[in-house]
Every structure is written in structure tokens, then in C-alpha cells.
Design a protein around this motif. Structure first.
Motif, PDB file in Angstrom:
ATOM      1  N   ALA A  17       0.900  -1.262   0.228  1.00 29.61           N
ATOM      2  CA  ALA A  17      -0.321  -0.021   0.201  1.00 29.61           C
ATOM      3  C   ALA A  17       0.694   1.258   0.023  1.00 29.61           C
ATOM      4  N   THR A  18       0.475   2.209  -0.865  1.00 31.32           N
ATOM      5  CA  THR A  18       1.093   3.371  -0.995  1.00 31.32           C
ATOM      6  C   THR A  18       0.351   4.534  -0.293  1.00 31.32           C
ATOM      7  N   ALA A  19       1.076   5.746  -0.076  1.00 34.49           N
ATOM      8  CA  ALA A  19       0.275   6.903   0.487  1.00 34.49           C
ATOM      9  C   ALA A  19      -0.951   7.353  -0.290  1.00 34.49           C
ATOM     10  N   ILE A  22      -3.744   5.084   0.242  1.00 34.71           N
ATOM     11  CA  ILE A  22      -4.320   5.239   1.562  1.00 34.71           C
ATOM     12  C   ILE A  22      -5.405   6.481   1.431  1.00 34.71           C
ATOM     13  N   ASP A  23      -4.931   7.422   0.561  1.00 39.08           N
ATOM     14  CA  ASP A  23      -5.683   8.778   0.632  1.00 39.08           C
ATOM     15  C   ASP A  23      -7.010   8.246  -0.167  1.00 39.08           C
ATOM     16  N   VAL A  39      -6.226   0.025   8.439  1.00 40.58           N
ATOM     17  CA  VAL A  39      -5.027   0.248   7.457  1.00 40.58           C
ATOM     18  C   VAL A  39      -4.066  -0.384   8.545  1.00 40.58           C
ATOM     19  N   ASN A  40      -2.702  -0.561   7.844  1.00 45.05           N
ATOM     20  CA  ASN A  40      -1.505  -1.005   8.849  1.00 45.05           C
ATOM     21  C   ASN A  40      -1.304   0.222   9.698  1.00 45.05           C
ATOM     22  N   THR A  42       1.413   2.046  10.201  1.00 50.14           N
ATOM     23  CA  THR A  42       2.262   3.042   9.709  1.00 50.14           C
ATOM     24  C   THR A  42       1.241   3.911   8.885  1.00 50.14           C
ATOM     25  N   TRP A  43       0.312   3.738   8.770  1.00 51.27           N
ATOM     26  CA  TRP A  43      -0.547   4.658   7.933  1.00 51.27           C
ATOM     27  C   TRP A  43      -1.637   5.188   8.736  1.00 51.27           C
ATOM     28  N   ARG A  46      -1.688   9.299   8.941  1.00 52.05           N
ATOM     29  CA  ARG A  46      -2.242   9.854   7.460  1.00 52.05           C
ATOM     30  C   ARG A  46      -3.676   9.434   7.326  1.00 52.05           C
ATOM     31  N   ALA A  47      -4.129   8.408   7.637  1.00 50.95           N
ATOM     32  CA  ALA A  47      -5.670   8.165   7.461  1.00 50.95           C
ATOM     33  C   ALA A  47      -6.577   9.070   8.294  1.00 50.95           C
ATOM     34  N   THR A  60      -6.914  -0.100  12.833  1.00 59.79           N
ATOM     35  CA  THR A  60      -5.529  -0.699  12.700  1.00 59.79           C
ATOM     36  C   THR A  60      -5.511  -2.117  13.273  1.00 59.79           C
TER      37      THR A  60
END
Length: 219
Positions: A17-19, A22-23, A39-40, A42-43, A46-47, A60
Motif C-alpha cells: 500500500a502507498t500513501a 491510503i488517501d 489500515v496498517n 504505519t498509515w 495519515r488516514a 488498525t
């Protein structure tokens, strides 16, 4: 806000998965009024930023996907996720302990995550990985999740032999009773799949195909 959309945790847990993805996931969740995005870790931050000001929650995963992290690491991962904006955490049990009958250890592992989340209004879901357990082990794992104070039991990571089955969901619901949440995850791709899981007792569904499920339901 549809009743169906509020059953769905819109999920992207792929390691690739990329940024940007996720957006997109968050925007889809806002557009379709899904309950959460999952999401994992690490995201999460951002989420959380992307969903701010909307009803979409941030879910998560903890100890994912093997469940073999130490209990202390799972507890820290929970604390870190909450600090980054998580509203719900889905933790994986130590399947090896369950298979060996070390149920007190399984329960203590779950309780550590519940306690790490206790100071925040964060839901704890317990992933049993039912494809690796017998019916009896699924029932006992569900009982231990209840005893440890979890809010939900969940079938699967989606990274093992297979995902949710109607039989597993039914066992989990019969074991935990009417008040605890039951989440079916893995392989739920159509309106018919979702309906079967809900009929068996699921109160939440984890799916990457949420938009397709809603589109099919509207036809």
C-alpha cells in the motif's frame, strides 16, 4: 448513511500500500459512508488526518498478521496506534498458544491490549484466525476474548488459509452472545457474502470490496 455501509470496515492491509492508495481508501470510505478504514499501523496518522471532520473511524491491526509478537510489543503497538489517531484496534491472538491449549496465556495477551486501550474510547477486536482452529478452539478463543474485556471477536486476518466462513461466524456469535461484536473478515466480496455473514451473526464486515458490495446491493 445506509445500514449496509455502516457494517463495513473499508480495508487495505497489503504491504505494498502507498500513501496515495491510503488517501483514496479514505475518500472512498467518506463517499460511501463506511464505518471505518482499516489500515496498517504505519498509515494510521495519515488516514486520521485525511478523515478528520468526517464520521469515518480509523481502525488498525496489532500483532498482524501472525499474532506472534510478544504481549508487551502488542500493548505498546496499541498505545502507539491510539496516539496516532486509531479509534479501533484489531489484534491477532497467539495462535500457537491456542493450539497448545495455553488459554490463560491467550487471555492475558488479549487483556494486555484491552488494558492499553482502556484510557481511550477505543474498540478492541480480537482476530482468532479461525481457519487454523477447530470449532471447539474457536469457541474457547471467543470465550477468552470475552473474559479479557474485548469488544469484538473477528474471524480472520485474510493472510492465512482462507477468510471468514458462515460456520465460524455462527460459532462465535453463539459463544459470545448478543451483546459483543462479531466481525467477519476475508473473502467477503459480494452482497450475498455480506448477507450470509450478517445472517450468521456478524455485526461488522472487513472488506476491500466495499464499494462493489454496495453497488451490487443497489441493483
Amino acid at each position: 448513511m445506509s445500514q449496509t455501509s455502516q457494517l463495513i470496515d473499508h480495508t487495505l492491509l497489503a504491504p505494498t500500500a502507498t500513501a496515495g492508495q491510503i488517501d483514496t481508501l479514505v475518500q472512498e470510505a467518506v463517499d460511501h459512508q463506511f464505518k471505518t478504514v482499516c489500515v496498517n499501523p504505519t498509515w494510521v496518522s495519515r488516514a486520521h488526518r485525511a478523515a478528520e471532520g468526517t464520521p469515518v473511524g480509523i481502525c488498525t491491526v496489532i500483532g498482524f498478521p501472525l499474532g506472534a509478537s510478544t504481549t508487551a510489543v502488542k500493548a505498546f503497538e496499541t498505545t502507539d496506534a491510539i496516539a496516532n489517531g486509531a479509534d479501533e484496534v484489531d489484534m491477532v491472538i497467539n495462535v500457537g498458544w491456542a493450539l497448545a491449549g495455553a488459554w490463560d496465556d491467550v487471555e492475558a495477551d488479549i487483556r494486555a491490549v484491552v488494558e492499553a486501550a482502556a484510557e481511550s474510547p477505543v474498540l478492541v477486536k480480537v482476530i482468532l484466525e479461525t481457519c487454523l482452529l477447530t470449532a471447539e478452539q474457536t469457541a474457547e478463543a471467543s470465550r477468552r476474548a470475552v473474559a479479557a474485556g474485548a469488544d469484538f471477536v473477528k474471524t480472520s486476518t485474510g493472510f492465512s488459509k482462507h477468510g471468514a466462513t458462515v460456520e465460524a461466524v455462527r460459532i462465535m456469535r453463539e459463544t459470545v452472545g448478543p451483546d459483543l461484536g462479531v466481525k467477519a473478515s476475508g473473502g467477503v466480496r459480494t452482497p450475498e457474502d455480506l448477507a450470509a455473514m450478517v445472517d450468521a451473526g456478524a455485526s461488522r464486515v472487513g472488506a476491500s470490496a466495499g464499494a462493489a458490495i454496495l453497488a451490487g446491493s443497489a441493483q
